[in-house]
Design an enzyme around this catalytic site. Structure first.
Site, PDB file in Angstrom:
ATOM      1  N   ASN A   1      35.476  49.760  43.905  1.00  0.00           N
ATOM      2  CA  ASN A   1      36.401  49.923  45.024  1.00  0.00           C
ATOM      3  C   ASN A   1      37.737  50.371  44.443  1.00  0.00           C
ATOM      4  OD1 ASN A   1      38.066  49.678  47.217  1.00  0.00           O
ATOM      5  ND2 ASN A   1      37.822  47.468  47.464  1.00  0.00           N
ATOM      6  N   TRP A   2      38.020  51.647  44.557  1.00  0.00           N
ATOM      7  CA  TRP A   2      39.236  52.193  43.933  1.00  0.00           C
ATOM      8  C   TRP A   2      40.489  51.852  44.746  1.00  0.00           C
ATOM      9  CZ3 TRP A   2      37.430  57.873  42.338  1.00  0.00           C
ATOM     10  CH2 TRP A   2      36.353  57.754  41.448  1.00  0.00           C
ATOM     11  N   LYS A   3      40.305  51.306  45.908  1.00  0.00           N
ATOM     12  CA  LYS A   3      41.424  50.936  46.787  1.00  0.00           C
ATOM     13  C   LYS A   3      42.405  52.115  46.952  1.00  0.00           C
ATOM     14  CE  LYS A   3      40.655  46.140  45.679  1.00  0.00           C
ATOM     15  NZ  LYS A   3      41.176  44.800  45.515  1.00  0.00           N
TER      16      LYS A   3
ATOM     17  N   HIS B   1      36.503  44.016  54.083  1.00  0.00           N
ATOM     18  CA  HIS B   1      37.216  43.596  52.880  1.00  0.00           C
ATOM     19  C   HIS B   1      38.370  42.682  53.296  1.00  0.00           C
ATOM     20  CE1 HIS B   1      39.542  43.592  49.234  1.00  0.00           C
ATOM     21  NE2 HIS B   1      38.466  44.022  48.607  1.00  0.00           N
TER      22      HIS B   1
ATOM     23  N   GLU C   1      41.280  42.479  52.297  1.00  0.00           N
ATOM     24  CA  GLU C   1      42.577  43.165  52.455  1.00  0.00           C
ATOM     25  C   GLU C   1      42.676  43.811  53.836  1.00  0.00           C
ATOM     26  OE1 GLU C   1      42.335  45.479  48.878  1.00  0.00           O
ATOM     27  OE2 GLU C   1      42.618  43.674  47.676  1.00  0.00           O
TER      28      GLU C   1
ATOM     29  N   GLU D   1      33.315  37.661  48.048  1.00  0.00           N
ATOM     30  CA  GLU D   1      34.565  37.866  47.326  1.00  0.00           C
ATOM     31  C   GLU D   1      35.553  36.754  47.684  1.00  0.00           C
ATOM     32  OE1 GLU D   1      35.080  42.256  46.140  1.00  0.00           O
ATOM     33  OE2 GLU D   1      35.871  42.038  48.156  1.00  0.00           O
TER      34      GLU D   1
ATOM     35  N   GLY E   1      41.988  40.474  42.454  1.00  0.00           N
ATOM     36  CA  GLY E   1      43.193  41.033  41.852  1.00  0.00           C
ATOM     37  C   GLY E   1      44.102  40.006  41.206  1.00  0.00           C
TER      38      GLY E   1
ATOM     39  N   SER F   1      38.034  40.045  40.440  1.00  0.00           N
ATOM     40  CA  SER F   1      38.405  40.091  39.017  1.00  0.00           C
ATOM     41  C   SER F   1      37.205  40.228  38.075  1.00  0.00           C
ATOM     42  CB  SER F   1      39.245  38.861  38.639  1.00  0.00           C
ATOM     43  OG  SER F   1      40.444  38.849  39.390  1.00  0.00           O
TER      44      SER F   1
ATOM     45  N   GLY G   1      37.160  45.981  41.741  1.00  0.00           N
ATOM     46  CA  GLY G   1      38.388  46.705  42.037  1.00  0.00           C
ATOM     47  C   GLY G   1      39.007  47.236  40.753  1.00  0.00           C
ATOM     48  N   GLY G   2      39.947  46.484  40.200  1.00  0.00           N
ATOM     49  CA  GLY G   2      40.678  46.903  39.000  1.00  0.00           C
ATOM     50  C   GLY G   2      39.752  47.362  37.872  1.00  0.00           C
TER      51      GLY G   2
HETATM   52  P1  PGA Z   1      39.374  43.115  41.867  1.00  0.00           P
HETATM   53  O1  PGA Z   1      39.037  43.551  43.376  1.00  0.00           O
HETATM   54  O2  PGA Z   1      38.128  43.396  41.058  1.00  0.00           O
HETATM   55  O3  PGA Z   1      40.545  43.959  41.450  1.00  0.00           O
HETATM   56  O4  PGA Z   1      39.680  41.651  41.901  1.00  0.00           O
HETATM   57  C1  PGA Z   1      37.772  43.331  43.908  1.00  0.00           C
HETATM   58  C2  PGA Z   1      37.753  43.774  45.345  1.00  0.00           C
HETATM   59  O5  PGA Z   1      38.773  43.627  46.026  1.00  0.00           O
HETATM   60  O6  PGA Z   1      36.731  44.290  45.835  1.00  0.00           O
END
Ligand code: PGA
Length: 252
Positions: free
Chosen positions: A9-11, A94, A96, A166, A172, A212, A233-234
């Site tokens: 997930n490149w956000k 998600h 977010e 998640e 994050g 994470s 994500g990251g």
């Molecule tokens: P993260 O994000 O790996 O940066 O914690 C995961 C996600 O939000 O899908």
């Protein structure tokens, strides 16, 4: 036997050239069979990335999708538009989007059903907040979200559904759920699926862990019985890290 998935997930990161280069590095280094790789670039770069992926065994996902096929919904993207680009997955629910864009369980269910009707496979995200975890309400929160997401989804459609657990406190933040904490919730989600759809569907559904994920903590997570991959994500913004996660999933 559930084929593991590693989904990036490149956000809201990268620019066009960065997205193109990352996609190209993934195509060049993709380890092949035994793991399904998925990338979810920012919507505006979906077509750039689609042009790079072409016949590579890496599938494209959207980070969001609207429920309608077209219409007066300024700023939104529809399932038909995604299909037009060869995009087969959409991340839906998600945390977010739930938090910053007030996406309710009811709205998410609408998106999920519409995506499934249009042959877009939803990656449905669920997870508790820190408050929920500390108040020992993890199961209650997760069960509510899973059941609300799947209202009106048939057993047959479940073959196209992926669930991602998640925990919000792990996204994050550098904090990861311990493999045991994650396994416990994954197994619990599978019991909910069994209650809703029976054992065969419950056993066949992929449940990813997110929060994470990185190459140093992933082997232990993916080694758990009910963890079928990661939503990252990251750790998906570098080809080296993402490909390393892919190889770890293959070896699990
Ligand atoms: P993260 O994000 O790996 O940066 O914690 C995961 C996600 O939000 O899908």
């Amino acid at each position: 036997m559930r084929t593991p998935i590693v989904a990036g997930n490149w956000k809201m990161n990268l620019d066009r050239e960065g997205a193109r280069r990352l996609a190209q590095a993934l195509v060049d280094g993709t380890p092949g069979n035994g793991v399904q790789l998925i990338v979810a670039p920012p919507t505006i770069y979906l077509s750039t990335v689609a042009e790079v992926l072409t016949t590579a065994p890496i599938l494209l996902a959207s980070q969001n999708v609207h429920w309608a096929a077209s219409g007066p919904y300024t700023g939104e993207v529809s399932t038909t538009m995604l299909l037009d680009l060869g995009c087969r997955y959409a991340i839906i629910g998600h945390s977010e989007r739930r938090e910053h864009f007030q996406e309710s369980d009811e709205l998410l269910n609408r998106k999920i059903r519409s995506a499934l009707d249009q042959q877009i496979h939803p990656i449905i995200c669920v997870g508790e907040s820190l408050e929920g975890r500390e108040g020992e309400r993890t199961r209650e929160k997760v069960e509510f979200q899973v059941r609300a997401a799947l209202v009106g989804v048939s057993a047959e459609a479940m073959q196209n559904v992926v669930i991602a657990y998640e925990p919000i406190w792990a996204i994050g933040t550098g904090k990861t759920a311990s493999p045991q904490q994650a396994q416990e919730v994954h197994a619990f989600i599978r019991t909910i699926l069994e209650d809703l759809y029976g054992r065969t569907v419950a056993q066949a559904t992929r449940i990813l862990y997110g929060g994470s994920v990185k190459p140093t903590n992933f082997p232990e997570l993916i080694g758990q019985e009910d963890i079928d991959g990661g939503l990252v994500g990251g750790g998906s913004l570098s080809a080296e890290s993402f490909l390393s996660l892919a190889r770890q999933a293959m070896a699990s």
